[in-house]
Design a protein around this motif. Structure first.
Motif, short mmCIF file in Angstrom:
data_model
loop_
_atom_site.label_atom_id
_atom_site.label_comp_id
_atom_site.label_asym_id
_atom_site.label_seq_id
_atom_site.Cartn_x
_atom_site.Cartn_y
_atom_site.Cartn_z
N VAL A 35 37.14 37.58 37.88
CA VAL A 35 37.23 36.28 38.78
C VAL A 35 36.00 35.87 39.05
CG1 VAL A 35 37.67 35.87 41.26
CG2 VAL A 35 39.04 37.83 40.18
N THR B 236 42.86 37.35 41.27
CA THR B 236 42.54 38.17 42.45
C THR B 236 43.93 38.57 42.78
OG1 THR B 236 40.96 36.41 43.08
CG2 THR B 236 41.84 37.92 44.74
N VAL C 263 46.70 35.45 49.38
CA VAL C 263 46.14 34.70 48.28
C VAL C 263 47.36 33.73 47.64
CG1 VAL C 263 45.60 35.40 45.92
CG2 VAL C 263 44.53 36.63 47.81
N TYR D 65 37.69 41.63 49.17
CA TYR D 65 38.12 40.77 47.92
C TYR D 65 38.26 39.14 48.15
CZ TYR D 65 38.98 45.12 45.07
OH TYR D 65 38.77 46.24 44.30
N THR E 201 36.24 36.09 46.87
CA THR E 201 37.09 34.76 46.33
C THR E 201 36.62 33.59 47.11
OG1 THR E 201 38.87 36.34 45.69
CG2 THR E 201 39.39 33.95 45.90
N TYR F 158 38.18 43.15 38.90
CA TYR F 158 37.75 42.11 39.78
C TYR F 158 36.24 41.63 39.16
CZ TYR F 158 36.99 39.00 43.53
OH TYR F 158 36.63 37.89 44.31
#
Length: 464
Positions: free
Chosen positions: A234, A80, A42, A105, A109, A230
């Protein structure tokens, strides 16, 4: 093929494959390593954004890269990263270390990043569903927790309705305009109007606006708390960047779009805030708070104005930071034996955990909109934007709703600091990732409150 334009997405995709393959061979005890590895990808993806050449268009002009969607991707990746880093200890303590969690996750994203870069309703749908389907799974990934499965099922069923509305709306827009590509529409008709209303309704469902909010309290309460963090932040960042783009290039071609959005905004602000007072669980209270915030955010989409849009995108980002911080504190407290998030659990928290109580109070003050927290500037920007665009009545309703919300946030703070604890849950451990997330989000909420131009100037320039 201009690979440079999709550098952040490519790095994230490599990260997903890497974590996925490693997860096949590693045992559960390496769950922390996989989470940290996902966090590193990330960070690399976020860093690569500074090397992307823009503007650029790919995939038959259906995928565009410009300053605005690069800022959106940076916000999405930043939040994130905080969630990933804060999650591993929670899942380990709860004995719920699914190796799939870190790359799920990342997949969600990636879907959101694709969505906000898309200029084609079909590609937007692809990104939206990639993120949505992954989030349905994430909500249900809590070992031996019935509420988690119930929340995931409700989210799936209601989310599918949103998917259907979006698909039908896109088909109607295509039938009336002859194109799925976002471009100024010269002539609107009944089919186009119906298509726009359906797409607005679908996105309203995704951001938990009333009357499409029914999945939110159960999904937020049932999901593992890092997943709730989250879920509440996000996707909202991605959705509002998409909302701004669609408002500029699609919705505004339908003259009455503002009344539809205005109705959703007012219903969400007042319903969310009033029902929040009736909650006995702080986690559920924050779910209703997010419904009320959906109303605040939607007020900024009732006019095409770059100052209003910049205030909205700044507000969404700093709201996400404060919310992740608050949910991370709840996740730390939840590791205590017998902790349920009931208001009674919070009585006298300052005596047992003064630092955690103080940090939670800071995030709740920030969500109320008390300066110097950056959320205050977000609210102020939207209020003045509404006044500037002759939406004074809506601005007054926005201010009244914000004042109503102060009561239930303050109630939590009063329980923590002015009551004595009736039940002792003992101390809890705080991992390095959780400490970094709580301190990092608290610092950024105050920093952007003191120096908002660090973010606002970039957003304004990108919108110009």
């Amino acid at each position: 093929m201009n690979w440079n334009a999709i550098l952040p997405e490519a790095i994230l995709a490599i990260g997903i494959l890497t974590v996925f393959i490693l997860e096949l061979f590693l045992e559960r005890k390496h769950y922390k390593f996989l989470s940290v590895l996902a966090f590193i990808f990330v960070v690399l993806s976020g860093y690569s954004i500074f090397f992307v050449n823009y503007p650029a268009k790919l995939f038959f002009d259906g995928f565009s890269v410009d300053a605005l969607n690069l800022i959106g991707k940076l916000f999405i990746l930043a939040v994130t990263g905080f969630v990933l880093l804060s999650s591993y200890d929670y899942f380990s303590k709860k004995n719920s270390q699914y190796g799939e969690l870190p790359y799920l996750y990342l997949i969600a994203t990636l879907g959101l990043m694709v969505m906000i870069s898309s200029d084609n309703l079909a590609i937007i749908f692809t990104g939206l569903e990639l993120a949505s389907i992954t989030m349905y799974i994430l909500v249900g990934l809590f070992r031996r927790e019935y509420l988690s499965k119930e929340g995931a099922f409700k989210y799936l069923v209601i989310g599918t309705t949103g998917t259907s509305m979006y698909a039908l709306g896109s088909a109607l827009v295509y039938a009336s305009s002859g194109s799925m590509v976002l471009s100024p529409v010269k002539e609107e008709n009944t089919l186009f109007a119906l298509g726009v209303i359906l797409i607005i309704s679908a996105l309203a469902l995704k951001v938990s606006a009333v009357p499409f909010h029914f999945w939110t309290p159960d999904a937020y309460e049932g999901a593992p708390t890092p997943t709730t963090a989250y879920l509440s932040t996000v996707p909202k960042i991605g959705m509002y960047f998409l909302f701004v783009k669609l408002t500029m290039y699609l919705f505004s071609a339908f003259p009455d779009w503002k009344y539809v959005v205005m109705l959703l905004a007012v219903l969400s602000m007042f319903y969310g805030n009033i029902v929040a007072y009736a909650q006995k669980s702080v986690k559920r209270l924050l779910a209703y708070s997010s419904i009320a915030h959906a109303g605040y955010f939607l007020t900024a989409l009732t006019a095409v104005d770059k100052h209003l849009f910049s205030a909205l995108l700044f507000y969404v980002f700093v709201y996400a930071l404060a919310t992740v911080g608050a949910f991370t504190v709840l996740a730390i407290l939840e590791k205590k034996e017998g902790w349920t998030h009931h208001f009674l659990d919070f009585k006298g928290l300052k005596e047992e955990n003064p630092v955690l109580a103080s940090m939670l109070a800071l995030f709740l003050f920030a969500l109320i909109g008390i300066p110097p927290a950056a959320v205050f500037l977000g609210k102020l920007g939207i209020f003045f934007g509404l006044v500037k665009t002759d939406m004074f009545a809506l601005g007054i309703l926005f201010a009244i709703a914000s004042l109503i919300s102060a009561g239930y946030y303050l109630k939590v703070i009063v329980y923590m600091f002015l009551y004595s604890g009736e039940v002792r849950h003992g101390q809890t451990t705080v991992s390095a990732g959780e400490a970094f997330t709580v301190l990092g989000t608290a610092f950024l909420v105050i920093f952007f409150g003191l120096f908002p131009h660090v973010v606002l100037d970039f957003i304004l320039r990108a919108l110009s």
